[in-house]
Motif scaffolding. Structure first.
Motif, PDB file in Angstrom:
ATOM      1  N   VAL A 130      -8.561  -4.874   2.403  1.00 40.67           N
ATOM      2  CA  VAL A 130      -8.058  -3.557   2.034  1.00 40.67           C
ATOM      3  C   VAL A 130      -9.212  -2.778   1.432  1.00 40.67           C
ATOM      4  CG1 VAL A 130      -6.443  -2.277   0.590  1.00 40.67           C
ATOM      5  CG2 VAL A 130      -5.753  -4.458   1.576  1.00 40.67           C
ATOM      6  N   GLU A 131      -9.369  -1.513   1.912  1.00 35.91           N
ATOM      7  CA  GLU A 131     -10.477  -0.687   1.421  1.00 35.91           C
ATOM      8  C   GLU A 131      -9.955   0.641   0.891  1.00 35.91           C
ATOM      9  OE1 GLU A 131     -14.274  -1.903   4.200  1.00 35.91           O
ATOM     10  OE2 GLU A 131     -13.216  -0.024   4.535  1.00 35.91           O
ATOM     11  N   VAL A 132     -10.474   1.039  -0.248  1.00 36.32           N
ATOM     12  CA  VAL A 132     -10.145   2.351  -0.795  1.00 36.32           C
ATOM     13  C   VAL A 132     -11.446   3.133  -0.917  1.00 36.32           C
ATOM     14  CG1 VAL A 132      -9.230   3.592  -2.777  1.00 36.32           C
ATOM     15  CG2 VAL A 132      -8.137   1.476  -2.033  1.00 36.32           C
ATOM     16  N   THR A 133     -11.518   4.256  -0.209  1.00 42.07           N
ATOM     17  CA  THR A 133     -12.743   5.049  -0.168  1.00 42.07           C
ATOM     18  C   THR A 133     -12.449   6.454  -0.654  1.00 42.07           C
ATOM     19  OG1 THR A 133     -13.249   3.846   1.837  1.00 42.07           O
ATOM     20  CG2 THR A 133     -14.659   5.713   1.331  1.00 42.07           C
ATOM     21  N   ASP A 134     -13.326   7.007  -1.499  1.00 39.57           N
ATOM     22  CA  ASP A 134     -13.128   8.404  -1.887  1.00 39.57           C
ATOM     23  C   ASP A 134     -14.365   9.225  -1.572  1.00 39.57           C
ATOM     24  OD1 ASP A 134     -14.967   8.680  -4.164  1.00 39.57           O
ATOM     25  OD2 ASP A 134     -13.659   7.254  -5.163  1.00 39.57           O
ATOM     26  N   THR A 135     -14.196  10.541  -1.594  1.00 39.52           N
ATOM     27  CA  THR A 135     -15.313  11.429  -1.296  1.00 39.52           C
ATOM     28  C   THR A 135     -15.915  11.996  -2.575  1.00 39.52           C
ATOM     29  OG1 THR A 135     -13.748  13.223  -1.037  1.00 39.52           O
ATOM     30  CG2 THR A 135     -14.445  12.097   0.970  1.00 39.52           C
ATOM     31  N   GLY A 136     -15.720  11.275  -3.673  1.00 38.27           N
ATOM     32  CA  GLY A 136     -16.242  11.728  -4.966  1.00 38.27           C
ATOM     33  C   GLY A 136     -17.751  11.626  -5.036  1.00 38.27           C
ATOM     34  N   ILE A 180       0.842  -1.205   0.000  1.00 43.07           N
ATOM     35  CA  ILE A 180       0.000   0.000   0.000  1.00 43.07           C
ATOM     36  C   ILE A 180       0.875   1.252   0.000  1.00 43.07           C
ATOM     37  CG2 ILE A 180      -1.680   1.329   1.336  1.00 43.07           C
ATOM     38  CD1 ILE A 180      -2.859  -1.289   2.297  1.00 43.07           C
ATOM     39  N   GLN A 181       1.901   1.230   0.877  1.00 44.53           N
ATOM     40  CA  GLN A 181       2.774   2.413   0.965  1.00 44.53           C
ATOM     41  C   GLN A 181       3.470   2.680  -0.368  1.00 44.53           C
ATOM     42  OE1 GLN A 181       4.791   1.051   4.368  1.00 44.53           O
ATOM     43  NE2 GLN A 181       3.759   2.451   5.772  1.00 44.53           N
ATOM     44  N   ASP A 182       3.938   1.610  -1.020  1.00 43.49           N
ATOM     45  CA  ASP A 182       4.577   1.772  -2.330  1.00 43.49           C
ATOM     46  C   ASP A 182       3.623   2.445  -3.313  1.00 43.49           C
ATOM     47  OD1 ASP A 182       6.840   0.643  -1.437  1.00 43.49           O
ATOM     48  OD2 ASP A 182       6.574  -1.307  -2.430  1.00 43.49           O
ATOM     49  N   CYS A 183       2.384   1.972  -3.316  1.00 44.72           N
ATOM     50  CA  CYS A 183       1.402   2.501  -4.259  1.00 44.72           C
ATOM     51  C   CYS A 183       1.080   3.959  -3.953  1.00 44.72           C
ATOM     52  CB  CYS A 183       0.118   1.678  -4.211  1.00 44.72           C
ATOM     53  SG  CYS A 183       0.341   0.035  -4.848  1.00 44.72           S
ATOM     54  N   VAL A 184       0.967   4.262  -2.659  1.00 44.16           N
ATOM     55  CA  VAL A 184       0.677   5.641  -2.264  1.00 44.16           C
ATOM     56  C   VAL A 184       1.798   6.560  -2.740  1.00 44.16           C
ATOM     57  CG1 VAL A 184       0.500   7.176  -0.280  1.00 44.16           C
ATOM     58  CG2 VAL A 184      -0.825   5.075  -0.348  1.00 44.16           C
ATOM     59  N   ILE A 187      -4.182  -2.126  -6.347  1.00 44.70           N
ATOM     60  CA  ILE A 187      -4.276  -0.972  -5.440  1.00 44.70           C
ATOM     61  C   ILE A 187      -4.109   0.326  -6.233  1.00 44.70           C
ATOM     62  CG2 ILE A 187      -3.291   0.144  -3.401  1.00 44.70           C
ATOM     63  CD1 ILE A 187      -2.297  -2.624  -2.527  1.00 44.70           C
ATOM     64  N   LEU A 188      -3.105   0.337  -7.127  1.00 41.30           N
ATOM     65  CA  LEU A 188      -2.862   1.535  -7.940  1.00 41.30           C
ATOM     66  C   LEU A 188      -4.096   1.866  -8.778  1.00 41.30           C
ATOM     67  CD1 LEU A 188       0.702   1.529  -9.492  1.00 41.30           C
ATOM     68  CD2 LEU A 188      -0.397   3.312  -8.163  1.00 41.30           C
ATOM     69  N   ASN A 189      -4.697   0.827  -9.347  1.00 43.34           N
ATOM     70  CA  ASN A 189      -5.874   1.027 -10.172  1.00 43.34           C
ATOM     71  C   ASN A 189      -7.011   1.656  -9.370  1.00 43.34           C
ATOM     72  OD1 ASN A 189      -8.585  -0.659 -11.325  1.00 43.34           O
ATOM     73  ND2 ASN A 189      -7.369   0.519 -12.755  1.00 43.34           N
ATOM     74  N   LEU A 190      -7.224   1.153  -8.147  1.00 44.20           N
ATOM     75  CA  LEU A 190      -8.289   1.696  -7.301  1.00 44.20           C
ATOM     76  C   LEU A 190      -7.979   3.149  -6.936  1.00 44.20           C
ATOM     77  CD1 LEU A 190      -9.042  -1.323  -4.933  1.00 44.20           C
ATOM     78  CD2 LEU A 190     -10.298  -0.578  -6.953  1.00 44.20           C
ATOM     79  N   LEU A 191      -6.696   3.413  -6.596  1.00 42.87           N
ATOM     80  CA  LEU A 191      -6.318   4.778  -6.227  1.00 42.87           C
ATOM     81  C   LEU A 191      -6.477   5.720  -7.420  1.00 42.87           C
ATOM     82  CD1 LEU A 191      -3.123   4.154  -4.048  1.00 42.87           C
ATOM     83  CD2 LEU A 191      -5.380   4.881  -3.290  1.00 42.87           C
ATOM     84  N   GLN A 192      -6.032   5.253  -8.593  1.00 48.01           N
ATOM     85  CA  GLN A 192      -6.117   6.088  -9.788  1.00 48.01           C
ATOM     86  C   GLN A 192      -7.584   6.392 -10.103  1.00 48.01           C
ATOM     87  OE1 GLN A 192      -3.223   7.179 -11.699  1.00 48.01           O
ATOM     88  NE2 GLN A 192      -4.869   8.585 -12.265  1.00 48.01           N
ATOM     89  N   ASN A 193      -8.443   5.391 -10.001  1.00 43.18           N
ATOM     90  CA  ASN A 193      -9.873   5.608 -10.235  1.00 43.18           C
ATOM     91  C   ASN A 193     -10.422   6.648  -9.270  1.00 43.18           C
ATOM     92  OD1 ASN A 193      -9.961   3.778 -12.263  1.00 43.18           O
ATOM     93  ND2 ASN A 193     -10.963   2.147 -11.066  1.00 43.18           N
ATOM     94  N   ALA A 194      -9.998   6.550  -8.002  1.00 42.76           N
ATOM     95  CA  ALA A 194     -10.484   7.485  -6.989  1.00 42.76           C
ATOM     96  C   ALA A 194     -10.033   8.911  -7.312  1.00 42.76           C
ATOM     97  CB  ALA A 194      -9.986   7.061  -5.608  1.00 42.76           C
ATOM     98  N   ALA A 231      -1.904  12.791  -7.115  1.00 45.17           N
ATOM     99  CA  ALA A 231      -2.876  13.242  -6.108  1.00 45.17           C
ATOM    100  C   ALA A 231      -2.616  14.701  -5.733  1.00 45.17           C
ATOM    101  CB  ALA A 231      -2.789  12.353  -4.875  1.00 45.17           C
ATOM    102  N   ARG A 232      -1.322  15.026  -5.565  1.00 41.28           N
ATOM    103  CA  ARG A 232      -0.973  16.393  -5.183  1.00 41.28           C
ATOM    104  C   ARG A 232      -1.425  17.367  -6.265  1.00 41.28           C
ATOM    105  NH1 ARG A 232       4.677  15.982  -4.261  1.00 41.28           N
ATOM    106  NH2 ARG A 232       4.223  14.598  -2.526  1.00 41.28           N
ATOM    107  N   GLU A 233      -1.199  16.990  -7.501  1.00 36.96           N
ATOM    108  CA  GLU A 233      -1.568  17.837  -8.623  1.00 36.96           C
ATOM    109  C   GLU A 233      -3.079  18.060  -8.661  1.00 36.96           C
ATOM    110  OE1 GLU A 233      -1.099  17.530 -13.383  1.00 36.96           O
ATOM    111  OE2 GLU A 233       0.516  16.682 -12.168  1.00 36.96           O
TER     112      GLU A 233
END
Lengths: 373, 205
Positions: free
Chosen positions: A302-308, A223-227, A263-270, A234-236
C-alpha cells in the motif's frame, strides 16, 4: 448511546435541547391546530404537521417522536369535529385528505427515526475508533518512553559501577577515610537507576493491551473506510484524494483497527503537509497492489503519495523516531506507532525516495508498507 | 602479530556506547565503536583477524542487528555476538539466539555480567581460532605429502591391510610398507590411532 455521554455537561446540554425541542413542537402543533380549525375542512390542514415531526426528530428518543406523531394524528382527527364544516368540498374528499395527512405524518416519523439510527451507529463507530487510537497512543507512548529512558539509565548504572571499580584501584594506594562513603554512594546510584528501569518497565507492562485480534481482511475495504473518514478534512483543505486499487487482491490476516490507524495516520500526515505548504496541485494518491509475480513471498503493498513539498534530509533521518515531529503541535508518535504496528504484522513501513508514479507526476512524499499474505 | 582482543561495539546511543567502551578499556581490551550496522561493514576485513567479539544493540537505525549478524557471516567473519536488548524485544532476541548469537543481555544489566560475557565470548573466539589454526597446520602437512604417499594415506582409514592396499594399487607389499612408514614419519605420528585423529582433524569443517 447514553453510555457515550457520561460527562455531566454533555447530559445537561442534551436536556436543554430536548426541552427546547418539546417547546417548539408544542408551539408548532398548537399553531397548526388553530389554523386548521379556522379554515374549512376541504383544505388539507393536517399535512403541515410534517414540520412538527421533523422538529421532533431532533430528539434521539424514539418514544418522543412517536408520541408527537400520535398527538398530531389525534389533532388531525379532532379537527374534523371543530372545523367550520367541509366548505365547498364533498365529505369523501375531506376523509381522503385527512387519511393522506395521517399517512404522511407516520411515514415521516418512521423514515426519520431510521435515518437517526444510522447516524447514531456511524457516530458510535467513529467514537470507538478514536478511543482505540487513544489507547494505542498511550501504549506506544509508554513503550517509547521506556526505551528512551532505559538507555540513559543503563549508562548511568554502568558508569557508577565503573567509577566504583576505578576507585577500588586508587584506594589500594591511598587510604582516605571518605572511601567507604564514596563507594556506598556509587552503589546507591547503580541500584537506584536499576530501580528506575524497573518502574518504567512496569509502567509499560501496565499500559500494554491484550494481543491484537487478527482477522482475514480485504485491504481495499480498509483503505476505503479510511478515505471516507479523512474525506471531510481533505475537502476542507481543498485536497483531492485519488484511489488506485488493484482488484482481486488476496486477503491479509491483520488487526483491522490497527491497520486502519496506520493508513489514517499516513493520510492525515499527507493532508497536513499539503495544508502547511502552498503548492498548486493538492493531490493524495492511495495505491494498493500485490507484490511482483516473481517475488518468492506473496504480499500486498500500500502506497500513500502526496504532492506536498517533501521532506528535508534531516527530517528524513529522524522520521520514525519517537517524539520527533515536523508539525508545530505534533507529538511525534504517529509514524513511530505506525511502523511498530506494521512490523508487528511482519511488514515494513518505509519512505520511498525514487520518482515516477502513475497518476501523480511529481510527488513530495511517498510512504509504502507491505503486509505478507 | 599478537595484539589485544578487540570488542566491536555497535550501539546508536552515545551514553550507552561511552559506558560500555569505558568498561572494555578497563578490561585492557581494544574497543571499536560504531553507531550503525553499516559502519561495521565498511571497515576492512583485516580488522577481524584478531580475537574479539561483537556487542550489538538489537535496535539500530537502518540495517538491523540481525541483518548485520547475517552479513558478517556471509563474509566469513565468525565473531561471537553478544546482543543487548530492551525488555520489549524478546521475540527479536529469541531470533538472534536462533541465528547463533552467543547470548542476549537484557537491559538493565550489571557491570559484572557484561564483563563476564565479553570475556567468555573472547575466550570462545580464541578457542575457535586455535582450532582453525591447528586444522590449517594439519592440512598443510597432509598436502605436503607426495602424491604416492597420499594414495596410500587415502586407503588406510578404510581399514585395509597393507596386503590389500598393495593389491589395490598394483604394488608390492614392500613398497607399501616403505611408503607407509615414510608418511608416518613425515607427519610425526607414531601409531595408526594418531594418524586417524590427524585425518579427522583435517576433515572437520
Amino acid at each position: 448511546m447514553t453510555k457515550l455521554l457520561t460527562s455531566r455537561p454533555a447530559v445537561s446540554a442534551r436536556r436543554l435541547t430536548e426541552k427546547s425541542t418539546l417547546v417548539v413542537v408544542l408551539f408548532l402543533a398548537t399553531l397548526n391546530f388553530v389554523i386548521d380549525a379556522l379554515v374549512p375542512l376541504g383544505v388539507a390542514g393536517g399535512v403541515p404537521y410534517v414540520v412538527v415531526i421533523l422538529v421532533a426528530l431532533r430528539s434521539n428518543s424514539a418514544r418522543f417522536v412517536y408520541c408527537v406523531a400520535a398527538l398530531c394524528s389525534v389533532l388531525t382527527i379532532v379537527d374534523i369535529a371543530i372545523s367550520p364544516g367541509p366548505g365547498t368540498t364533498e365529505w369523501w374528499k375531506v376523509i381522503v385528505n385527512r387519511c393522506l395527512a395521517l399517512f404522511v405524518i407516520w411515514v415521516t416519523a418512521i423514515l426519520g427515526r431510521q435515518r437517526n439510527l444510522a447516524a447514531e451507529a456511524q457516530r458510535r463507530h467513529l467514537a470507538d475508533l478514536a478511543h482505540l487510537s487513544r489507547t494505542k497512543t498511550a501504549e506506544c507512548l509508554a513503550g517509547s518512553l521506556a526505551h528512551e529512558l532505559n538507555q540513559p539509565l543503563v549508562a548511568i548504572a554502568l558508569q557508577a559501577e565503573i567509577a566504583s571499580e576505578l576507585f577500588a584501584a586508587i584506594e589500594a594506594t591511598s587510604s582516605a577515610p571518605e572511601g567507604g562513603l564514596l563507594k556506598g554512594s556509587l552503589k546507591e546510584i547503580t541500584e537506584q537507576s536499576h530501580r528506575a528501569s524497573m518502574i518504567v518497565r512496569a509502567l509499560r507492562d501496565l499500559v500494554r493491551r491484550a494481543p491484537s485480534e487478527r482477522q482475514l481482511t480485504e485491504v481495499n475495504t480498509l483503505i476505503q473506510d479510511c478515505v471516507r473518514l479523512i474525506q471531510p478534512a481533505a475537502r476542507e483543505a481543498d485536497v483531492e484524494l485519488r484511489l488506485q486499487m488493484e482488484d482481486g487482491l488476496p486477503l491479509v490476516e491483520v488487526d483491522r483497527i490497527q491497520i486502519q490507524q496506520v493508513i489514517l495516520n499516513l493520510l492525515q500526515n499527507a493532508v497536513d503537509a499539503l495544508v502547511m505548504s502552498n503548492v498548486d496541485e493538492r493531490l493524495i494518491n492511495i495505491a494498493s497492489r500485490s507484490s511482483l509475480a516473481h517475488s518468492p513471498t506473496r504480499e500486498i503493498v500500500v502506497e500513500v503519495t502526496d504532492t506536498g513539498p517533501g521532506l528535508m534530509a534531516e527530517q528524513r533521518e529522524r522520521l520514525f523516531e519517537a517524539f520527533s515531529s515536523t508539525k508545530p503541535h505534533g507529538l511525534g508518535l504517529g509514524l513511530n506507532i505506525s511502523r511498530s504496528i506494521i512490523e508487528a504484522h511482519g511488514g515494513n513501513l518505509t519512505l520511498i525516495n525514487d520518482g515516477g508514479c502513475a497518476g501523480v507526476k511529481q510527488f513530495g512524499t511517498r510512504f509504502a508498507f507491505n503486509l505478507p499474505c | 602479530m599478537i595484539s589485544r582482543p578487540t570488542v566491536f561495539l555497535v550501539d546508536d546511543d552515545i551514553a550507552v556506547t561511552r559506558a560500555i567502551s569505558s568498561l572494555v578499556t578497563m578490561m585492557q581490551l581494544r574497543v571499536l565503536t560504531f553507531a550503525s550496522a553499516e559502519a561495521v561493514l565498511s571497515i576492512g576485513a583485516e580488522e577481524f583477524k584478531n580475537d574479539g567479539c561483537l556487542v550489538l544493540d538489537i535496535r539500530l537505525p537502518g540495517m538491523s542487528g540481525l541483518e548485520l549478524q547475517k552479513s558478517l557471516r556471509e563474509r566469513a567473519c565468525e565473531l561471537p555476538v553478544i546482543i543487548i536488548s530492551g525488555h520489549a524485544d524478546v521475540p527479536l532476541a529469541v531470533e538472534a539466539m536462533s541465528r547463533g548469537a552467543l547470548t542476549v543481555l537484557e537491559k538493565p544489566f550489571g557491570l559484572e555480567t557484561m564483563k563476564q560475557t565479553i570475556l567468555q565470548a573472547i575466550e570462545l573466539d580464541h578457542q575457535r581460532r586455535e582450532r582453525a589454526r591447528e586444522r590449517d597446520l594439519v592440512r598443510e602437512r597432509l598436502n605436503n605429502l607426495t602424491p604416492r604417499e597420499q594414495e596410500v594415506l587415502a586407503l588406510i582409514p578404510l581399514g585395509l591391510t597393507n596386503k590389500e592396499i598393495a593389491a589395490q594399487l598394483h604394488l608390492t607389499l614392500r613398497a607399501i610398507e616403505d611408503r607407509r612408514s615414510r608418511l608416518m614419519r613425515r607427519l610425526g605420528v607414531r601409531s595408526i590411532a594418531e594418524l586417524l585423529l590427524l585425518v579427522q582433524q583435517a576433515k572437520a569443517a
